[in-house]
Scaffold this active site. Structure first.
Site, mmCIF file in Angstrom:
data_model
loop_
_atom_site.group_PDB
_atom_site.id
_atom_site.type_symbol
_atom_site.label_atom_id
_atom_site.label_comp_id
_atom_site.label_asym_id
_atom_site.label_seq_id
_atom_site.Cartn_x
_atom_site.Cartn_y
_atom_site.Cartn_z
ATOM 1 N N THR A 41 16.655 15.721 -5.143
ATOM 2 C CA THR A 41 15.899 14.663 -5.803
ATOM 3 C C THR A 41 15.145 15.155 -7.025
ATOM 4 O O THR A 41 14.640 14.366 -7.805
ATOM 5 C CB THR A 41 14.875 14.065 -4.813
ATOM 6 N N HIS A 46 9.752 21.662 -3.376
ATOM 7 C CA HIS A 46 8.292 21.651 -3.293
ATOM 8 C C HIS A 46 7.900 22.095 -1.889
ATOM 9 O O HIS A 46 8.782 22.308 -1.046
ATOM 10 C CB HIS A 46 7.720 20.272 -3.641
ATOM 11 N N HIS A 49 9.569 20.896 1.298
ATOM 12 C CA HIS A 49 10.889 21.431 1.639
ATOM 13 C C HIS A 49 10.797 22.728 2.422
ATOM 14 O O HIS A 49 11.728 23.114 3.115
ATOM 15 C CB HIS A 49 11.682 21.727 0.356
ATOM 16 N N LYS A 83 10.794 6.354 3.247
ATOM 17 C CA LYS A 83 10.552 5.772 1.922
ATOM 18 C C LYS A 83 10.255 4.283 2.099
ATOM 19 O O LYS A 83 10.935 3.603 2.860
ATOM 20 C CB LYS A 83 11.792 5.919 1.030
ATOM 21 N N ARG A 87 15.103 3.310 -3.790
ATOM 22 C CA ARG A 87 14.912 4.223 -4.913
ATOM 23 C C ARG A 87 15.970 4.036 -5.988
ATOM 24 O O ARG A 87 17.074 3.566 -5.717
ATOM 25 C CB ARG A 87 14.957 5.668 -4.413
ATOM 26 N N GLN A 177 25.042 11.513 6.461
ATOM 27 C CA GLN A 177 24.373 12.673 7.037
ATOM 28 C C GLN A 177 24.951 12.978 8.421
ATOM 29 O O GLN A 177 25.092 14.144 8.799
ATOM 30 C CB GLN A 177 22.860 12.438 7.125
ATOM 31 N N ASP A 198 10.821 12.924 9.919
ATOM 32 C CA ASP A 198 11.414 11.657 9.476
ATOM 33 C C ASP A 198 12.943 11.703 9.472
ATOM 34 O O ASP A 198 13.593 10.700 9.210
ATOM 35 C CB ASP A 198 10.867 11.247 8.098
ATOM 36 N N LYS A 233 -1.399 13.336 3.089
ATOM 37 C CA LYS A 233 -0.340 14.310 2.846
ATOM 38 C C LYS A 233 -0.872 15.596 2.253
ATOM 39 O O LYS A 233 -1.706 15.599 1.368
ATOM 40 C CB LYS A 233 0.695 13.716 1.889
ATOM 41 N N LYS A 236 -0.070 18.012 -1.993
ATOM 42 C CA LYS A 236 -0.068 17.104 -3.140
ATOM 43 C C LYS A 236 -1.282 17.428 -3.989
ATOM 44 O O LYS A 236 -2.370 17.598 -3.467
ATOM 45 C CB LYS A 236 -0.193 15.650 -2.674
ATOM 46 N N THR A 237 -1.087 17.480 -5.273
ATOM 47 C CA THR A 237 -2.219 17.678 -6.164
ATOM 48 C C THR A 237 -2.388 16.379 -6.945
ATOM 49 O O THR A 237 -1.587 15.473 -6.801
ATOM 50 C CB THR A 237 -1.948 18.810 -7.167
#
Length: 427
Positions: A41, A46, A49, A83, A87, A177, A198, A233, A236-237
RNA sequence: GGGGGGUUUCCCGAGCGGUCAAAGGGGUCAGACUGUAAAUCUGAUGGCUUAGCCUUCGCAGGUUCGAAUCCUGCACCCCCCA
């Protein structure tokens, strides 16, 4: 073989598994093949992962063989799991680029050398792109009862929403999948799929498919999502995810993120992301409880994790930058040194002449973008929140001159505790 | 279609002719404390050439020495009746 399940369990990495006893038996009897999938994606991984990726690494260290699958095919479809909205599809070129970048990063975490446990890098595009629609529907689709599909959380939560639909494309994601798992089983004897919680629905879909198509029993294991003690979460910044690519998230920022982890979350992170032994983590936890102010756990976490992701060199840079930024007055450095230390800090150019002529601090702060307006800058400075080269500015009518430069042509401005900006003076 | 209520500074929300750049809360920013934390406390929070000036209270006009406050028109939102 050593019991990997026990290892994962104390680290808190097990959210759900299929038939734990059976799975544990399989994993202790001998080396097994397992996989985790990652959709391309973005052009970097990040921290999210890393949960499954590091888990693969742990399996490998316990003698198992990991397959990292990059979803060149599934990435074209879009996983609805977790999600809330449909998307946008990524272009083929973007996907190809992302696959390449992510694969390059993954190589650092697993051993792709020779030997029984060597990791495998797979891309489901390789086996999916020639799969004809008719064949797919007859051979794979036939095994999926729609009522079961509709019952999956990932689908149901989307159908319950009135403001977001679900396209057939995303609806069919789980088939792809599921087939990946079956394919990897056939090709490599892969019998375990891991992923974040998830992914449970997609994993079990694969297990069902394998049973229907080949009558084999496969296994699934999920790890928890990365969340803070307050439920929000983690990783995350303000500016988005914590990326592994140094161009996206510098080693300094990465290091700082973990140094700042709250007490309530730090042990969890040590267990998730470091290779420290159980005794060591428990000792750190005890030390933290006894003297939280030392923040030894956070330091250690930031250190270990930054080293893991950015290497010794990245860690050294991050620490040096941290020492200087949170340290004493900045002086007698070179432009090059400052440039490296303050790589993340926004900088603004000004004419050297404006400095030699005498530059008002308020103007400097406004120009550097540390204040919305001059009034804002004046306010900050008057309240004692303005710093030049880490030295507090006494008054708003202070005039800066060339002697206030931290290096040949750069001045380091700061507002509050950690908002920095550089002013570079052009000759 | 008829009747009523509303639109305020980043958000919520007071204000009902001058003392209003506009109460209060939230958020945000800074300071103190501290552990580069949390909580708490303090201050600030339209702009500028800052004892002053300029712009802002849905939009456009008007009344008035003077309007966020009154009048007219327009736009949008909510409630009630049909």
């Amino acid at each position: 073989m050593q019991d990997i399940i026990a290892e994962l369990a104390w680290r808190g990495l097990i959210h759900q598994t299929t038939d734990e006893q059976q799975l544990r038996r399989r994993l202790t009897e001998g080396p097994r093949v397992l996989y985790a999938g990652f959709d391309p994606t973005a052009d970097s991984l990040h921290v999210g992962h890393l949960m499954p990726l590091l888990m693969l690494r742990r399996f490998q260290r316990f003698g198992h063989r990991p397959i990292v699958l990059v979803g060149g095919a599934t990435g074209m479809i879009g996983d609805p799991s977790g999600k809330s909205e449909e998307r946008n599809l990524l272009s083929v070129e973007t996907l190809a680029h992302n696959v390449e970048s992510m694969q390059a990063q993954m190589r650092a975490f697993l051993d792709f050398g020779s030997g029984a446990g060597q990791a495998v890098l797979a891309n489901n595009y390789d086996w999916m792109h020639r799969f004809g629609v008719l064949d797919f529907l007859r051979d794979i689709g036939k095994n999926f009862p729609v009522n079961v599909m509709l019952a999956k959380d990932s689908v149901r939560s989307r159908l319950e929403r009135t403001d977001a639909g679900l396209s057939f494309t995303e609806f069919s994601y789980m088939l792809l999948q599921a087939y990946d798992f079956v394919h990897l089983h056939k090709e490599f004897g892969c019998e375990l799929q891991i992923g974040a919680s998830d992914q449970w629905g997609n994993i079990t879909a694969g297990i069902d498919l394998a049973r229907r198509m080949h009558g084999v029993q496969l296994y699934g294991l999920t790890c928890p999502l990365l969340t803070k003690s307050d439920g929000s979460k983690m990783g995350k910044t303000e500016s988005g995810a914590l990326w592994l690519a140094p161009e996206r998230t510098s080693p300094y920022k990465f290091y700082q993120y973990w140094i700042n982890v709250e007490d309530a979350d730090v042990v969890k992170c040590l267990r998730y992301f470091t290779d420290l032994a159980r005794e060591e983590i428990e000792a750190l936890d005890a030390a933290r409880a006894a003297d939280p102010g030392r923040r030894e756990s956070q330091r250690r976490l930031a250190e270990e994790f930054t080293r893991l992701v950015h290497g010794e060199g990245g860690l050294a840079k991050a620490r040096r930058a941290s020492d200087i930024l949170f340290g004493a007055e900045i002086a007698a450095l070179s432009d090059a040194e400052l440039g490296e230390i303050f790589a993340d800090v926004p900088s603004h150019e000004m004419e050297m002449q404006s400095l030699t002529a005498g530059l008002n601090v308020v103007d400097a702060f406004a120009a550097a973008g540390l204040a919305k307006s001059k009034g804002d800058a004046r306010r900050t400075i008057t309240q004692g929140g303005g710093y030049v080269n880490n030295r507090r500015v006494a008054a708003a009518d202070t005039t800066l001159t060339a002697s206030d430069l931290a290096s040949e042509s750069v001045m380091v401005l700061r507002s509050g505790k950690k908002n920095y900006a550089l002013l570079r003076f052009r000759r």
